[in-house]
Design a protein around this motif. Sequence first.
Motif, short mmCIF file in Angstrom:
data_model
loop_
_atom_site.label_atom_id
_atom_site.label_comp_id
_atom_site.label_asym_id
_atom_site.label_seq_id
_atom_site.Cartn_x
_atom_site.Cartn_y
_atom_site.Cartn_z
N ILE A 55 0.77 -1.10 0.06
CA ILE A 55 0.22 -0.04 0.05
C ILE A 55 0.90 1.40 0.12
CG2 ILE A 55 -1.60 1.28 1.45
CD1 ILE A 55 -2.74 -1.53 2.27
N ILE A 56 1.73 1.21 0.82
CA ILE A 56 3.00 2.38 0.83
C ILE A 56 3.66 2.56 -0.64
CG2 ILE A 56 4.75 3.42 1.80
CD1 ILE A 56 3.56 1.96 4.69
N PHE A 57 4.08 1.56 -1.02
CA PHE A 57 4.48 1.68 -2.62
C PHE A 57 3.61 2.12 -3.58
CE2 PHE A 57 8.34 -0.61 -0.73
CZ PHE A 57 9.30 -0.22 -1.73
N PHE A 58 2.35 1.74 -3.55
CA PHE A 58 1.45 2.12 -4.27
C PHE A 58 1.27 3.76 -4.21
CE2 PHE A 58 -2.84 3.09 -5.34
CZ PHE A 58 -2.99 3.00 -6.67
N ILE A 59 1.13 4.19 -3.05
CA ILE A 59 1.03 5.62 -2.59
C ILE A 59 2.11 6.25 -3.10
CG2 ILE A 59 0.76 7.21 -0.91
CD1 ILE A 59 -0.95 5.23 0.54
N MET A 60 3.24 5.96 -2.79
CA MET A 60 4.60 6.65 -3.30
C MET A 60 4.48 6.54 -4.86
SD MET A 60 7.06 5.59 -0.60
CE MET A 60 8.86 5.93 -1.46
N GLY A 61 4.12 5.42 -5.55
CA GLY A 61 4.04 5.42 -7.11
C GLY A 61 3.00 6.47 -7.57
N LEU A 62 1.89 6.75 -6.92
CA LEU A 62 1.12 7.83 -7.29
C LEU A 62 1.93 9.30 -7.48
CD1 LEU A 62 -1.99 7.07 -5.33
CD2 LEU A 62 -1.65 6.90 -7.60
N SER A 63 2.78 9.52 -6.21
CA SER A 63 3.57 10.41 -6.29
C SER A 63 4.62 10.62 -7.44
CB SER A 63 4.17 10.97 -4.81
OG SER A 63 5.11 9.85 -4.53
N TYR A 64 5.25 9.74 -7.82
CA TYR A 64 6.54 9.85 -8.82
C TYR A 64 5.88 10.20 -10.09
CZ TYR A 64 9.13 6.66 -5.42
OH TYR A 64 9.87 6.33 -4.67
N SER A 65 4.45 9.93 -10.47
CA SER A 65 3.87 10.24 -11.53
C SER A 65 3.76 11.79 -11.78
CB SER A 65 2.84 9.37 -11.97
OG SER A 65 1.80 9.83 -11.26
N ALA A 66 3.21 12.26 -10.43
CA ALA A 66 3.02 13.78 -10.24
C ALA A 66 4.14 14.44 -10.41
CB ALA A 66 2.33 13.92 -9.19
N ARG A 67 5.19 14.09 -9.91
CA ARG A 67 6.36 14.87 -9.91
C ARG A 67 6.93 14.86 -11.43
NH1 ARG A 67 10.23 12.92 -5.48
NH2 ARG A 67 9.45 10.80 -6.35
N SER A 68 7.13 13.62 -12.18
CA SER A 68 7.70 13.74 -13.46
C SER A 68 6.64 14.30 -14.57
CB SER A 68 7.83 12.21 -13.87
OG SER A 68 6.64 11.48 -13.97
N SER A 69 5.18 13.92 -14.34
CA SER A 69 4.46 14.56 -15.54
C SER A 69 4.18 15.84 -15.37
CB SER A 69 3.14 13.68 -15.69
OG SER A 69 3.38 12.51 -15.90
N VAL A 70 3.70 16.23 -14.32
CA VAL A 70 3.47 17.47 -13.82
C VAL A 70 4.47 18.71 -13.95
CG1 VAL A 70 1.97 19.26 -12.51
CG2 VAL A 70 1.34 16.76 -12.76
N SER A 71 5.70 18.07 -13.40
CA SER A 71 6.97 19.05 -13.62
C SER A 71 7.33 19.29 -15.00
CB SER A 71 7.90 18.47 -12.83
OG SER A 71 7.57 18.29 -11.40
N TYR A 72 7.00 18.33 -15.97
CA TYR A 72 7.37 18.65 -17.27
C TYR A 72 6.36 19.62 -17.74
CZ TYR A 72 7.97 17.84 -22.23
OH TYR A 72 8.04 17.85 -23.48
N LEU A 73 5.15 19.59 -17.43
CA LEU A 73 4.33 20.70 -17.91
C LEU A 73 4.47 21.94 -17.45
CD1 LEU A 73 1.11 18.51 -17.61
CD2 LEU A 73 2.21 19.15 -19.76
#
Length: 83
Positions: A55-73
Amino acid sequence: MGSVNFIGFTIGSLLFVRLADVYGRKPVVIFATLITPIGITCLLLFGNSLMKIYIIFFIMGLSYSARSSVSYLLGSEFITEKY
Protein backbone atom coordinates in the motif's frame (compact mmCIF):
# COMPACT_ATOMS: atom_id res chain seq x y z
CA MET A 1 6.86 -4.47 -5.21
CA GLY A 2 7.98 -2.85 -8.43
CA SER A 3 4.73 -3.81 -10.13
CA VAL A 4 2.68 -2.18 -7.39
CA ASN A 5 4.78 0.95 -7.75
CA PHE A 6 4.19 1.08 -11.52
CA ILE A 7 0.46 0.52 -11.09
CA GLY A 8 0.44 3.53 -8.77
CA PHE A 9 2.49 5.45 -11.32
CA THR A 10 -0.05 4.68 -14.05
CA ILE A 11 -3.08 5.66 -12.00
CA GLY A 12 -1.31 8.73 -10.65
CA SER A 13 -0.43 9.96 -14.12
CA LEU A 14 -4.11 9.97 -15.01
CA LEU A 15 -5.22 11.46 -11.70
CA PHE A 16 -2.63 14.13 -10.97
CA VAL A 17 -2.52 15.65 -14.46
CA ARG A 18 -6.24 16.35 -14.16
CA LEU A 19 -5.76 17.76 -10.65
CA ALA A 20 -3.00 19.98 -12.01
CA ASP A 21 -5.43 21.44 -14.52
CA VAL A 22 -8.00 22.12 -11.81
CA TYR A 23 -5.86 23.32 -8.88
CA GLY A 24 -2.70 24.48 -10.62
CA ARG A 25 0.55 22.74 -11.36
CA LYS A 26 2.68 24.16 -8.57
CA PRO A 27 0.47 23.02 -5.64
CA VAL A 28 0.20 19.53 -7.14
CA VAL A 29 3.98 19.22 -7.54
CA ILE A 30 4.54 20.42 -3.97
CA PHE A 31 1.94 17.96 -2.65
CA ALA A 32 3.47 15.08 -4.60
CA THR A 33 6.95 16.00 -3.41
CA LEU A 34 5.75 15.84 0.19
CA ILE A 35 4.21 12.38 -0.28
CA THR A 36 7.57 10.68 -0.84
CA PRO A 37 9.29 11.48 2.48
CA ILE A 38 6.03 10.83 4.33
CA GLY A 39 5.73 7.48 2.54
CA ILE A 40 9.30 6.51 3.39
CA THR A 41 8.71 7.44 7.02
CA CYS A 42 5.51 5.35 7.10
CA LEU A 43 7.40 2.49 5.47
CA LEU A 44 10.01 2.58 8.20
CA LEU A 45 7.51 2.93 11.05
CA PHE A 46 4.55 0.84 9.92
CA GLY A 47 5.95 -1.56 7.30
CA ASN A 48 5.62 -4.69 9.40
CA SER A 49 3.51 -6.67 6.92
CA LEU A 50 3.72 -7.23 3.20
CA MET A 51 0.28 -5.72 2.55
CA LYS A 52 1.20 -2.46 4.30
CA ILE A 53 4.41 -2.28 2.31
CA TYR A 54 2.46 -2.75 -0.94
CA ILE A 55 0.00 0.00 0.00
CA ILE A 56 2.81 2.42 0.86
CA PHE A 57 4.64 1.62 -2.40
CA PHE A 58 1.40 2.21 -4.32
CA ILE A 59 0.94 5.63 -2.72
CA MET A 60 4.55 6.51 -3.43
CA GLY A 61 4.03 5.43 -7.05
CA LEU A 62 1.17 7.91 -7.27
CA SER A 63 3.51 10.70 -6.25
CA TYR A 64 6.26 9.73 -8.73
CA SER A 65 3.99 10.27 -11.70
CA ALA A 66 2.85 13.63 -10.42
CA ARG A 67 6.39 14.80 -9.94
CA SER A 68 7.51 13.70 -13.39
CA SER A 69 4.46 14.48 -15.57
CA VAL A 70 3.32 17.68 -13.92
CA SER A 71 6.87 18.98 -13.46
CA TYR A 72 7.42 18.55 -17.20
CA LEU A 73 4.28 20.58 -17.92
CA LEU A 74 5.29 23.23 -15.39
CA GLY A 75 8.76 23.55 -16.93
CA SER A 76 7.40 23.72 -20.47
CA GLU A 77 5.50 26.90 -19.58
CA PHE A 78 8.76 28.72 -18.95
CA ILE A 79 10.58 27.61 -22.13
CA THR A 80 9.94 29.68 -25.20
CA GLU A 81 9.17 28.16 -28.60
CA LYS A 82 12.62 29.20 -29.81
CA TYR A 83 14.18 26.36 -27.80
